[in-house]
Design a protein around this motif. Structure first.
Motif, short mmCIF file in Angstrom:
data_model
loop_
_atom_site.label_atom_id
_atom_site.label_comp_id
_atom_site.label_asym_id
_atom_site.label_seq_id
_atom_site.Cartn_x
_atom_site.Cartn_y
_atom_site.Cartn_z
N TYR A 460 0.81 -1.21 0.00
CA TYR A 460 0.00 0.00 0.00
C TYR A 460 0.84 1.26 0.00
CZ TYR A 460 -3.64 3.35 1.21
OH TYR A 460 -4.50 4.42 1.20
N ASN A 461 1.97 1.28 0.68
CA ASN A 461 2.80 2.49 0.67
C ASN A 461 3.32 2.79 -0.73
OD1 ASN A 461 4.55 0.29 0.69
ND2 ASN A 461 6.14 1.39 1.83
N GLN A 462 3.65 1.74 -1.48
CA GLN A 462 4.08 1.93 -2.86
C GLN A 462 2.91 2.36 -3.74
OE1 GLN A 462 7.16 1.96 -3.92
NE2 GLN A 462 6.56 2.43 -6.04
N LYS A 465 2.47 6.00 -3.12
CA LYS A 465 3.56 6.76 -3.74
C LYS A 465 3.32 6.94 -5.24
CE LYS A 465 7.38 5.59 -0.60
NZ LYS A 465 8.69 4.89 -0.46
N THR A 583 4.01 8.86 3.14
CA THR A 583 4.01 7.40 3.34
C THR A 583 4.93 6.94 4.45
OG1 THR A 583 5.65 7.18 1.57
CG2 THR A 583 3.33 6.91 0.96
N LYS A 584 5.53 7.86 5.17
CA LYS A 584 6.38 7.48 6.30
C LYS A 584 5.57 6.66 7.32
CE LYS A 584 9.37 11.60 6.28
NZ LYS A 584 9.67 12.86 7.01
N TYR A 591 -2.34 5.21 7.55
CA TYR A 591 -2.57 3.77 7.69
C TYR A 591 -3.81 3.47 8.51
CZ TYR A 591 1.97 4.05 5.58
OH TYR A 591 2.98 4.36 4.72
N VAL A 632 1.43 -1.88 8.95
CA VAL A 632 2.76 -1.40 8.59
C VAL A 632 3.80 -2.49 8.82
CG1 VAL A 632 4.57 0.27 9.18
CG2 VAL A 632 2.18 1.02 9.01
N TYR A 636 2.67 -3.49 4.69
CA TYR A 636 1.60 -2.76 4.01
C TYR A 636 0.78 -3.67 3.10
CZ TYR A 636 5.07 0.77 5.36
OH TYR A 636 5.98 1.53 6.06
#
Length: 835
Positions: A460-462, A465, A583-584, A591, A632, A636
């Motif tokens: 999900y973080n990608q 991004k 996205t940190k 999240y 996390v 993700y």
């Protein structure tokens, strides 16, 4: 029509009787001296019968609204046949509707003179009501003239008049609702409205400050009392008395402005509520022109008591330790320690829910049956119903952990998973296959990128991004829609990006704040423009309500603690910095928002509700925080999140039915299990296709938008509805046009859906093709009944159902009879609902 059904003398006699009975009351009200009347109303000396008759107005008014609107609708239905079989009924509706409108207008006029109503809304409501009564009488008279004097040339005038009467009675009803419920009665339930009631709010808490106490307040009590008063101002007064609109030169959003007062002088005399103008104004009856608030609902009795108490205590407004008016959720992540597992509960979701159940005295119940559970996970994970063969295989599976195993198997069906969740993300990212903006190339399709991202289970973080700092294929989300013609400042593409990113990814509504300082949060206009500046290749000038201010926007993330953005950097670099900062892992809000959205999709209601208001209080803060931290920690992975939820005992509890939809998002909501949900438009279309139309269309069409997916990979022999362009059928069942972000669909049935499922051409065409297929395949009704029940409902019919179905089908069913049978089955709640 015969003369007995429409006798003008009876009609006139009825009207004269109404006038004769009510005229004395009407005349007494009209001729009453305003001062005397006000005094009489205040003293509560009005004769009880007059009051009673006046208060019958809300009861009486619904009668003509229903009749006249129904008459107008039937006139439309019989447009080509004035003398249809419905004519006697229409005539009666018009007569009774007109008489009811006259009665309602007279009762309403009496009510207005005896209650605390007033202002422009009352005047509009009063005269639209009178106009409706007059129009209703005119329509009835024209109808009489047409039928008794054969004046057929008047038909078009009559029909135009009855339609206009229906509009008038609807308008009168709307202003009546505004008068009794406030002029925000409709707009308060629209998420993008300034008046949205589902936005973060403040609760009055009188336990901290006793309204009866005479002791001096502590500093903490002063802060709490002031916070509550400011919250009342924010919700009820800022629309006219803040930086965006300063009516009467009065502002209530800043301390110095409040005590300065307005053009008529000070409004607060600290310690002297009876000498304070603000107290006088909020206690005036609604009919008084100086009553405050002048718009919307009046203050509640508790709110008035609180403001009065605040002034009595000296109107404290501490500068030190001041609280936010609105609840603000914590930004940083939090990972609370898991409660200890028990013999019956090991899944972390269940451990946190168990803590909540113990605190709220909710008892665990037995889990649902295999059939209900399998259908539930199929619809929630891959969006289709299980086949009879799959149901049989699941029932015969003797493994103790078979539910976990089958959930994993469904998650491994990558194509089906992607085809189902494509609907959710198309709604949220307002991606579509056609519609506004595509013709002029002012909008970009992201379907290929989105499908591949879901099919490969991209972290999900990608995923985020690539939406924020897009490459080829994913740029459509932040590029938005380039609207044709002149648009307001809040609709330019940079502001669309700021609004959509904040709503979808962060659960924050910036739409109001894009035009002016928010009335429902502490966010300011400058914050929205600073965020929008990240997406702009030039510095934006701040516009307040479409008026340029001459001030240029800064360039900032909404939460500066997440990092900075180089103001002078090119757009591509600013987007890269935004993507990295947002996205940190330190951005717990990002999240929590996605975890809450997935929970809402599977349970029918988020841990926080609405899902776009993440500053609202969750029913379990610990569960939300732990799920976000675990998400996390598990790289993700959305599928792992779904697996964790779907294999919990909590997810397997029986569904809960809530009759009043408004209670779903209420602050006092009590969680007891999944809410009973209606299939989405796409789920219903796919379920119908698989149950009654085994070969819906050429499966190659399914891959028009996704050439990399081969037809032989399909697990279903029909086009998945998530891939087709919107049409009237899908629209009626709730699929949006995707010109705006949609993060949740209404699960309640509506009139449009009922009409489409009753008489929709597309739906009936599918039913007919299915019926033809069944008749060609099976010749006896017993086999058709048994097989349809297995495919549609996953079970065998009971004897009573067989007997009823045989009455419909007969011993040798034809296509028309089978079509009726199929229609009855797919309209069953058991088919349409997810239990």
């Amino acid at each position: 029509m015969n003369s007995k059904a429409f006798n003008k003398y009876k009609f006139l006699a009825l009207l004269l009787l109404l006038v004769a009975v009510l005229y004395p009351f009407f005349l007494a009200d009209v001729l009453a001296d305003p001062v005397t009347e006000a005094a009489t109303s205040t003293a509560n000396d009005t004769f009880w019968l007059f009051k009673l008759l006046g208060r019958l107005h809300p009861l009486a008014v619904h009668f003509p609204v229903t009749l006249l609107c129904l008459a107008a609708l039937l006139e439309v239905v019989t447009l080509k046949d004035f003398n249809s079989r419905l004519r006697p009924g229409i005539d009666l509706l018009v007569i009774l509707g007109a008489a009811g409108a006259v009665l309602s207008a007279l009762l309403g006029w009496m009510l207005a003179g005896q209650e605390d109503y007033g202002g422009d809304t009352l005047a509009i409501h009063r005269w639209t009501g009178v106009a409706t009564a007059v129009l209703g009488i005119m329509a009835a008279y024209l109808l009489y003239t047409i039928e008794k004097q054969n004046r057929w040339e008047l038909i078009k005038y009559y029909r135009g008049l009855i339609l206009f009467t229906a509009v008038g009675v609807t308008a009168a009803g709307h202003y009546g609702a505004s008068l009794t419920h406030g002029d925000m009665y409709l707009t308060s339930v629209i998420p993008w409205s300034d008046d949205y009631e589902g936005a973060p709010g403040s609760k009055s808490n009188f336990s901290l400050v006793s309204l009866k106490g005479n002791n001096k307040l502590s500093h903490e009590q002063e802060i709490e009392l002031n916070t509550q008063v400011r919250a009342i101002f924010a919700h009820n007064c800022y629309k006219c008395h803040s930086s965006d609109k300063i009516k009467g030169e009065l502002r209530l959003d800043q301390k110095d402005m409040v005590f300065k007062g307005g053009k008529h002088g000070q409004i607060i005399e600290p310690g002297k509520p009876h000498e304070s103008e603000i107290i006088r104004r909020i206690n005036l009856p609604r009919s008084h022109k100086e009553a405050m608030p002048g718009k919307g609902k009046p203050l509640s009795k508790e709110d008035i008591q609180l403001i009065t108490y605040w002034v009595e205590k000296g109107a404290p407004w501490p500068d030190k330790g001041q609280k936010n008016i609105f609840r603000v959720a914590e930004l940083k992540p939090r990972n609370p320690s898991l409660p200890k597992a028990t013999q019956n509960l090991q899944n972390p979701v269940d451990l946190w829910v168990n803590e909540y159940f113990k605190k709220n005295n909710v008892a665990w119940t037995n889990v649902v049956s295999d059939r209900i559970y399998l259908r539930r996970i199929y619809l929630d994970i891959i969006g289709v119903v299980p086949t009879p063969e799959e149901l049989d295989a699941f029932a015969q599976d003797s493994r103790a952990d078979k539910r976990n195993i089958w959930v994993r198997q469904l998650l491994n069906r990558n194509d089906d998973y992607a085809l189902h969740w494509l609907t959710f993300w198309n709604d949220a990212l307002r991606n579509d296959y056609s519609g506004t903006g595509y013709i002029t190339n002012g909008r970009t399709n992201i379907s290929d990128w989105l499908y591949k991202s879901l099919q490969s289970n991209k972290p999900y973080n990608q995923f985020v991004k690539e939406l924020l700092n897009p490459g080829k294929g994913s740029e459509g989300f932040i590029n938005g829609i380039k609207w044709r013609g002149v648009v307001n400042a809040s609709q330019r593409t940079e502001m669309q990006a700021a609004q959509n990113v904040s709503q979808v990814l962060l659960g924050l509504n910036l739409k109001c704040t894009s035009c002016h300082d928010s009335f429902i949060s502490d966010w300011k206009l400058k914050d929205a423009y600073a965020f929008a500046n990240i997406f702009s290749d030039s510095t934006l000038e701040i516009n307040r309500c479409d008026v340029p201010t001459g001030k240029m926007a800064e360039t900032k993330i909404l939460w500066e603690e997440l990092g900075t953005i180089e103001e002078a950097a090119p757009v591509k670099e600013k987007l890269r910095q935004l993507a990295e900062n947002l996205t940190k892992p330190a951005n717990g809000r990002l999240y929590r928002t996605i975890v809450n959205r997935i929970w809402a999709q599977m349970f029918g209601r988020g841990i926080v509700a609405p899902v776009d208001a993440m500053d609202n209080e969750p029913w379990s803060q610990d569960l939300l925080d732990w799920l976000a931290s675990d998400f996390v920690a598990r790289n993700y992975d959305l599928k792992e999140l779904i697996y964790l939820i779907a294999t919990s005992k909590t997810y397997q509890l029986p569904s809960v039915k809530i009759m009043d939809e408004q209670k779903i998002n209420a602050p006092d909501f009590r969680f007891a299990g999944m809410l009973r949900k209606r299939m989405s438009a796409e789920q219903f279309a796919d379920a119908v296709s698989s149950a009654i139309q085994p070969v819906y269309a050429d499966s190659a069409v399914q891959y028009k938008h996704f050439p990399e997916l081969k037809p032989e990979q399909a697990s279903t022999p029909f086009v998945r509805a998530s891939l087709v362009k919107n049409d009237g059928f899908l629209t009626a069942l709730g699929r949006p046009n995707r010109e705006t972000v949609i993060t949740g669909r209404d699960s309640q049935a509506n009139l449009l859906q009922a009409l489409e499922l009753t008489n929709g051409k597309a739906f009936n065409a599918v039913l007919k093709r299915g019926a033809d297929s069944w008749v060609a395949r099976y010749k006896d009704s017993d086999t058709i009944i048994r097989e349809v029940y297995r495919k549609a409902l996953g079970r065998a019919p009971v004897p009573k159902e067989i007997n009823v179905a045989k009455q419909v089908l007969g011993p040798t069913p034809n296509s028309e009879a089978v079509q009726d049978f199929l229609w009855a089955v797919v309209l069953l709640p058991e088919f349409q609902l997810i239990y």
